[in-house]
Design an enzyme around this catalytic site. Structure first.
Site, PDB file in Angstrom:
ATOM      1  N   TYR A 124      30.882  17.664 -21.785  1.00 30.16           N
ATOM      2  CA  TYR A 124      29.745  18.560 -21.597  1.00 30.16           C
ATOM      3  C   TYR A 124      28.457  17.753 -21.618  1.00 30.16           C
ATOM      4  CZ  TYR A 124      26.295  22.226 -22.495  1.00 30.16           C
ATOM      5  OH  TYR A 124      25.198  23.049 -22.427  1.00 30.16           O
ATOM      6  N   ASP A 166      13.365  20.535 -25.069  1.00 28.44           N
ATOM      7  CA  ASP A 166      14.223  21.286 -24.148  1.00 28.44           C
ATOM      8  C   ASP A 166      13.506  22.562 -23.710  1.00 28.44           C
ATOM      9  OD1 ASP A 166      16.410  22.199 -22.697  1.00 28.44           O
ATOM     10  OD2 ASP A 166      17.417  23.038 -24.467  1.00 28.44           O
ATOM     11  N   ASP A 214      24.774  21.524 -18.136  1.00 22.61           N
ATOM     12  CA  ASP A 214      23.775  22.533 -18.440  1.00 22.61           C
ATOM     13  C   ASP A 214      22.779  22.603 -17.286  1.00 22.61           C
ATOM     14  OD1 ASP A 214      21.703  24.076 -19.452  1.00 22.61           O
ATOM     15  OD2 ASP A 214      21.552  23.001 -21.350  1.00 22.61           O
ATOM     16  N   ASP A 240      20.352  24.889 -17.050  1.00 23.73           N
ATOM     17  CA  ASP A 240      19.177  25.653 -17.477  1.00 23.73           C
ATOM     18  C   ASP A 240      19.092  26.982 -16.707  1.00 23.73           C
ATOM     19  OD1 ASP A 240      18.430  23.933 -19.480  1.00 23.73           O
ATOM     20  OD2 ASP A 240      16.842  22.958 -18.356  1.00 23.73           O
ATOM     21  N   HIS A 272      26.626  25.587 -15.976  1.00 16.11           N
ATOM     22  CA  HIS A 272      26.250  26.927 -16.459  1.00 16.11           C
ATOM     23  C   HIS A 272      24.766  27.149 -16.243  1.00 16.11           C
ATOM     24  CE1 HIS A 272      24.221  25.876 -20.282  1.00 16.11           C
ATOM     25  NE2 HIS A 272      25.250  25.092 -20.614  1.00 16.11           N
ATOM     26  N   GLU A 331      21.569  30.137 -17.060  1.00 12.70           N
ATOM     27  CA  GLU A 331      21.262  31.125 -18.092  1.00 12.70           C
ATOM     28  C   GLU A 331      20.240  32.147 -17.618  1.00 12.70           C
ATOM     29  OE1 GLU A 331      18.111  28.603 -20.763  1.00 12.70           O
ATOM     30  OE2 GLU A 331      20.061  27.706 -20.307  1.00 12.70           O
ATOM     31  N   CYS A 350      15.835  26.487 -26.273  1.00 20.42           N
ATOM     32  CA  CYS A 350      17.174  26.368 -26.835  1.00 20.42           C
ATOM     33  C   CYS A 350      17.650  27.750 -27.229  1.00 20.42           C
ATOM     34  CB  CYS A 350      17.145  25.429 -28.043  1.00 20.42           C
ATOM     35  SG  CYS A 350      18.647  25.484 -29.039  1.00 20.42           S
ATOM     36  N   ARG A 397      25.606  32.031 -18.384  1.00 21.91           N
ATOM     37  CA  ARG A 397      25.229  32.161 -19.787  1.00 21.91           C
ATOM     38  C   ARG A 397      24.270  33.338 -19.970  1.00 21.91           C
ATOM     39  NH1 ARG A 397      21.777  27.572 -23.165  1.00 21.91           N
ATOM     40  NH2 ARG A 397      20.229  29.052 -23.950  1.00 21.91           N
ATOM     41  N   GLU A 428      25.500  33.199 -25.664  1.00 21.37           N
ATOM     42  CA  GLU A 428      24.824  32.230 -26.514  1.00 21.37           C
ATOM     43  C   GLU A 428      24.337  32.847 -27.817  1.00 21.37           C
ATOM     44  OE1 GLU A 428      24.524  29.564 -27.706  1.00 21.37           O
ATOM     45  OE2 GLU A 428      22.957  28.308 -26.821  1.00 21.37           O
ATOM     46  N   ASN A 487      29.677  28.085 -28.159  1.00 19.57           N
ATOM     47  CA  ASN A 487      28.804  26.949 -28.433  1.00 19.57           C
ATOM     48  C   ASN A 487      28.821  26.646 -29.925  1.00 19.57           C
ATOM     49  OD1 ASN A 487      26.789  25.044 -28.649  1.00 19.57           O
ATOM     50  ND2 ASN A 487      25.121  26.400 -28.031  1.00 19.57           N
TER      51      ASN A 487
END
Length: 304
Positions: free
Chosen positions: A51, A65, A92, A94, A119, A121, A129, A162, A192, A215
């Site tokens: 990952y 982030d 990731d 985003d 993924h 989101e 985050c 996500r 998440e 996660n």
């Protein structure tokens, strides 16, 4: 062997290999690897897939982030991890770096760089985050459009949607979003920042047959669970996103403190990877043997 030798490269695209790991059953363990060296070490430990965390990437660059890195910057990390380890990589993505066309560009770029899965989101920029407060959610239909765009752009990439909705809309709201995202073309769902075993189980019960990702980040809202415990709750994937970076950063801080205090590194030798261990991990001998095996170029003599 070195990645330079074509016969040693995987015969199938990374997306197909990631999907095959998912389809064999059980739970897929995906440790975070924030660079090529971490990927090699995870592979040597026996992991079959990895990952790449946005939080780990940005932190390794000295940045927060908050969605401020670019597709090209992430693709650089993907290439080095895929190249060094050869393992299928979940990345990731985003918020997809924009709207539908941007998401499609991300998918094409990540696939070309060697990613096996991504993924995206349902937050709005500036994203945070998932374990922080005051996250702003996108409209569920807008997010579904991004998922549909990703599905139309991919050739083999495994797509995970996500949702960060559990904190503000509850389990039922997050489940409703997940169903919409699956209808739009997602292969799996990533709920998440769930905060208890009861929440994890309730989410899984409401989405029978849907592959789910858990996660297991440290210092967040989720209690500590093992991969086996997540599997028992109904999950098919688990990530440890920033663990490798946290350990590496802590060790580096000790090194610099020691060097500043002692004006030397002798006190840290026992904590260092030796030269022999480094060369073994990166396969230096294999590269040298490959170089030596190449036939020397012979320049033809001029005709008389």
């Amino acid at each position: 062997m070195p990645y330079l030798v074509s016969s040693d490269l995987p015969a199938q695209p990374a997306g197909e290999r990631f999907r095959a790991l998912m389809e064999r059953g059980g739970i897929l363990r995906l440790p975070g690897a924030h660079n090529g060296m971490a990927a090699l070490q995870a592979k040597q430990a026996g992991f079959e897939a990895l990952y790449l965390s946005g939080a780990a990437m940005t932190a390794s660059m000295g940045l927060p982030d908050l969605g401020i890195i670019t597709v090209d910057e992430v693709s650089f990390f993907i290439r080095q991890i895929a190249r060094s380890s050869g393992l299928p990589l979940l990345v990731d993505g985003d918020t997809g770096y924009g709207e539908a066309l941007n998401v499609m560009h991300m998918v094409r770029s990540f696939e070309d760089a060697g990613a096996g899965a991504v993924h995206i989101e349902d937050q709005l920029l500036p994203k945070k985050c998932g374990h922080l407060n005051d996250k702003k959610l996108a409209d569920a239909r807008d997010m579904a459009a991004k998922v549909a765009a990703a599905a139309s752009a991919r050739r083999h990439l495994y797509i995970v949607a996500r949702t960060d909705a559990a904190a503000s809309e509850g389990i039922d709201g997050a489940v409703a979003r997940a169903r919409l995202y699956m209808e739009a073309g997602a292969d799996a769902i990533f709920p998440e920042a769930l905060t208890s075993a009861e929440m994890f189980r309730a989410f899984a019960v409401k989405l029978p047959g849907v592959p789910l990702l858990a996660n297991m980040t440290e210092f967040g809202r989720t209690p500590f669970f093992t991969a086996s415990e997540f599997e028992e709750m109904g999950y098919r994937m688990v990530i440890w996103p920033v663990s490798s970076l946290r350990v590496a950063n802590k060790a580096q801080a000790r090194l610099y403190d020691t060097l500043r205090r002692d004006d030397a590194t002798r006190a840290m030798l026992e904590e260092m990877q030796t030269r022999a261990e480094l060369y073994d991990t990166i396969g230096l001998a294999d590269y040298e043997a490959l170089d030596a095996s190449i036939v020397r170029t012979v320049v033809p003599e001029a005709a008389a």
